[in-house]
Design an enzyme around this catalytic site. Structure first.
Site, PDB file in Angstrom:
ATOM      1  N   LYS A 116       0.825  -1.137  -0.188  1.00 57.22           N
ATOM      2  CA  LYS A 116       0.048  -0.065  -0.090  1.00 57.22           C
ATOM      3  C   LYS A 116       0.851   1.363   0.190  1.00 57.22           C
ATOM      4  CE  LYS A 116      -4.176  -1.698   2.183  1.00 57.22           C
ATOM      5  NZ  LYS A 116      -3.891  -3.328   2.345  1.00 57.22           N
ATOM      6  N   GLU A 200      -2.793   6.869   8.116  1.00 57.71           N
ATOM      7  CA  GLU A 200      -3.359   7.922   7.394  1.00 57.71           C
ATOM      8  C   GLU A 200      -4.440   8.734   8.222  1.00 57.71           C
ATOM      9  OE1 GLU A 200      -3.346   6.038   2.921  1.00 57.71           O
ATOM     10  OE2 GLU A 200      -5.397   5.912   4.171  1.00 57.71           O
ATOM     11  N   HIS A 235     -14.275  -3.319   9.030  1.00 59.13           N
ATOM     12  CA  HIS A 235     -13.710  -2.978   7.807  1.00 59.13           C
ATOM     13  C   HIS A 235     -13.811  -3.987   6.885  1.00 59.13           C
ATOM     14  CE1 HIS A 235     -11.673   0.119  10.143  1.00 59.13           C
ATOM     15  NE2 HIS A 235     -11.155  -0.804  10.991  1.00 59.13           N
ATOM     16  N   GLU A 275      -9.686   1.102  -5.567  1.00 57.85           N
ATOM     17  CA  GLU A 275     -10.459   1.610  -4.424  1.00 57.85           C
ATOM     18  C   GLU A 275     -10.342   2.987  -4.413  1.00 57.85           C
ATOM     19  OE1 GLU A 275     -11.015  -1.393  -1.552  1.00 57.85           O
ATOM     20  OE2 GLU A 275     -11.195  -2.850  -2.693  1.00 57.85           O
ATOM     21  N   GLU A 288      -6.251   1.953  -2.413  1.00 62.53           N
ATOM     22  CA  GLU A 288      -5.475   0.879  -2.980  1.00 62.53           C
ATOM     23  C   GLU A 288      -6.059   0.180  -4.085  1.00 62.53           C
ATOM     24  OE1 GLU A 288      -5.885  -2.299   0.244  1.00 62.53           O
ATOM     25  OE2 GLU A 288      -8.115  -2.413  -0.068  1.00 62.53           O
ATOM     26  N   ASN A 290      -6.821  -3.589  -6.091  1.00 64.01           N
ATOM     27  CA  ASN A 290      -6.561  -4.942  -5.719  1.00 64.01           C
ATOM     28  C   ASN A 290      -6.706  -5.616  -7.194  1.00 64.01           C
ATOM     29  OD1 ASN A 290      -7.671  -5.598  -2.920  1.00 64.01           O
ATOM     30  ND2 ASN A 290      -9.277  -4.178  -3.503  1.00 64.01           N
ATOM     31  N   ARG A 292      -7.055  -8.358  -8.833  1.00 64.15           N
ATOM     32  CA  ARG A 292      -7.796  -9.409  -8.760  1.00 64.15           C
ATOM     33  C   ARG A 292      -9.239  -9.141  -8.984  1.00 64.15           C
ATOM     34  NH1 ARG A 292     -10.144  -9.596  -4.012  1.00 64.15           N
ATOM     35  NH2 ARG A 292      -9.175  -8.790  -2.248  1.00 64.15           N
TER      36      ARG A 292
END
Length: 651
Positions: A116, A200, A235, A275, A288, A290, A292
């Site tokens: 990340k 963050e 989350h 995202e 981030e 992903n 996939r």
């Protein structure tokens, strides 16, 4: 196009890939662990090979073994699904080195987005907006605390590698930071083998919106619209929908362009998700990528009419994207609900057990169907502690959000599961909350609606209806037809007056509450009624579907589901609970940390033990005030469900 692929995964995604491949004329090879010998994905594929014991590290994470099977079977490609090895650049490279196509992005793209912190640095150079924070390599607790204080609380700590809510904590004040950091690092190390974290600014009232991107090997990159994944617990996503409520064409174009730029910056190929965390005013920041296919991809399929798994196979075989950006058309509204084995009232603790019953609403595999079910299990299968707790995905599609909401509410009522704890009842309440109904979405929605979701509810009508249905089933089960003769009948008929039976029931959700006593009355004309206080409920057809397992009755009614235990007067079991000073493991797992020592004085609700099970940490709290008198486990111990961990005596 490939003629045979190996599916390096399990569960509903493996079943889905097998179904798409079969429609395309592509043969499939399943790999499975010893625990999955009878799994649906094994039955769905043309061939199947066992690759090891139940533990993922000994089976589904064995890249070498999976490649051996692929070579022996003559597979030309490997589809990694999501989870396990899907975002492992080493596995992707090993596939390519073996001359087997990896149905996913190049290893370099996986590596670039796998961290990340590194990904955020890359996005900054590409001009994609970022949330203020520290994304560097220094990991000393005091240094990270200083960075958090400079950013300003609340902050979000999250694992640099991986995702799915693992290794992630919101910290609202400085004195909570050190403990939260240690927990994140333990969870990150256990889940991803890397305890590196970043810090963050925590965006208040954030929306979680992601963009589905697709790229081919010919330089074309497009996006297929957005998904709103704001409704989360721990989350992790609970409900996802597409398109995002309130999204304007202008904002969609901006976010889509940023997502495409992110994919282009790493030479991406295949399906991916970028995202973003979004402010309520529309400002958005890269979170981030992903690398996939995502669990929630069916809602994108529902509004586009596209088969994203088919796109994956075609792109990986070298074909160009079948559509241009201008040809992508979004139709209607879709919502996905994740059906999981868990206990919402116990902090969403994952659950295990056998699916005694699993009846689903009428559904279709058609991508734009009103109702669709994606599942890797069926009645009789078990949810084990070795893998995640997902039972199924329920996807609905409608002409607009209102129609989709109505279809989702109806489908959840028609979804009937018994045998283990699950979240269906919770989802019914969740989709009915004012916030979700009016699309007031942010990642704190469940917390904000806590009273409506977990507060004291007046369920009198449901309770009466469920009790009546259970009583009717109980009465039906007492009947034993005999060959002939009035004295051999077991229907309760008597020569004089009406017959009365007193039944006591214990709702499974409140095992320590007083039992409910009802009286079942049969009149001389044979009519049955249930008396509950001043209420009288005639026992007629249409009260609901009732499943019985011994003395447990699960009543599914038009008002919802209630599980009841009949307190059989001829089978009085010892119902005494464990001493209140005992703390036991709620499920099998590993003791990650002991937060108290013998002699410590604790308060009820104070965190005392941290366990790790089903890829997540779970904090266990003191059941009462008192002093710790015995520790019956050590950090690192593997403990079974029900194992006593410590004892607390009144001080």
């Amino acid at each position: 196009m490939f003629t045979k692929i190996l599916i390096a995964n399990r569960g509903e995604i493996a079943c889905r890939v097998a179904a798409t491949a079969r429609r395309m004329g592509v043969r499939t090879v399943a790999v499975y662990s010893e625990a999955d010998a009878q799994a649906r994905h094994v039955q769905a594929c043309d061939e199947a090979v066992c690759i090891g014991p139940a533990s993922p590290r000994d089976s589904y994470l064995r890249a070498d073994r999976i490649l051996e099977v692929a070579k022996a079977a003559g597979a030309q490609a490997v589809h990694p699904g999501y989870g396990f090895l899907s975002e492992n650049e080493g596995f992707a490279q090993a596939c390519l080195d073996a001359g087997i196509a990896f149905i996913g992005p190049p290893p370099s793209a996986i590596a670039a987005m796998g961290s990340k912190s590194a990904a955020k640095a890359l996005m900054a150079r590409a001009g994609v907006p970022l949330v203020p924070g520290y994304h560097g390599d220094r990991q000393e607790p005091d240094f990270l605390l200083a960075q958090a204080e400079a950013i300003g609380f609340p902050v979000l700590i999250k694992a640099s590698a991986g995702g799915g809510g693992k290794g992630m904590r919101i910290v609202r004040q400085a004195d909570e930071f050190t403990a939260a950091l240690a927990s994140c690092q333990r969870e990150a190390q256990a889940s991803f083998g890397d305890q590196h974290v970043l810090v963050e600014r925590y965006v208040t009232q954030p929306r979680h919106i992601e963009i589905q991107v697709f790229a081919d090997a010919h330089g074309q990159v497009i996006h297929l619209g957005e998904r709103d994944c704001s409704v989360q617990r721990r989350h992790q996503k609970v409900l996802e929908e597409a398109p995002a409520p309130g999204m304007t064409p202008e904002l969609r174009a901006q976010m889509g362009a940023a997502a495409v730029a992110a994919a282009q910056s790493v030479g991406y190929v295949g399906a991916g998700t970028v995202e973003f965390i979004c402010e309520q005013d529309g400002r958005f920041y890269f979170m981030e990528m992903n690398t996939r296919l995502q669990v929630e991809h069916p809602v994108t399929e529902a509004i586009t009419g596209l088969d994203l798994v088919e796109w994956q196979l075609r792109v990986a075989s070298g074909e160009p994207l079948p559509l241009t950006q201008a040809q992508v058309c979004l139709q209607g509204h879709a919502i996905e609900a994740r059906i999981c084995a868990e206990q919402p009232e116990a902090g969403f603790l994952p659950a295990i057990g056998a699916l005694r019953t699993m009846r689903t609403p009428e559904a279709s595999a058609f991508r734009m169907a009103p109702v669709r079910i994606d599942s890797g299990v069926a009645a009789g299968d078990a949810i084990s502690p070795h893998y995640d707790s997902m039972i199924a995905k329920l996807i609905v599609h409608g002409a607009d959000r209102q129609q989709a909401l109505e279809r989702l509410a109806t489908a959840l009522l028609d979804l009937q599961i018994t045998g283990l704890h699950h979240n269906v009842d919770f989802l019914q309440r969740l989709v009915g909350t004012r916030s979700f109904q009016t699309a007031q979405l942010d990642t704190a929605l469940i917390e904000r609606e806590h009273e409506a979701l977990f507060g004291v509810r007046d369920e009198t009508a449901l309770t009466r209806l469920a009790l009546a249905a259970a009583c009717q089933r109980w009465w039906h089960d007492q009947q034993h037809p005999a060959p002939s003769g009035p004295w051999a009948q077991g229907d309760g008929w008597a020569l004089h007056g009406e017959q009365r039976r007193v039944l006591r029931w214990q709702p499974s959700a409140t095992p320590h509450a007083p039992p409910i006593t009802v009286t079942l009355v049969q009149a001389r004309d044979g009519r049955l009624a249930m008396h509950m206080g001043d209420a009288v409920v005639p026992l007629t057809t249409g009260l609901g579907q009732v499943d019985r397992d011994g003395d447990t009755f699960d009543a599914f009614t038009r008002l919802g589901h209630l599980s009841l235990r009949w307190l059989n007067p001829l089978n009085v079991a010892d119902a005494a609970s464990a001493p209140t000073g005992q703390l036991t493991a709620p499920m099998p797992g590993k003791v990650a940390a002991l937060l108290v020592a013998v002699g410590d004085v604790v308060r009820a609700g104070q965190a005392v033990v941290v366990t790790e099970a089903m890829k997540m940490e779970h904090t266990l709290c003191a059941p009462r005030d008192g002093r710790v008198t015995e520790l019956l486990c050590r950090a690192g111990d593997q403990v079974p469900e029900g194992a006593e961990l410590l004892r607390i005596e009144s001080d």
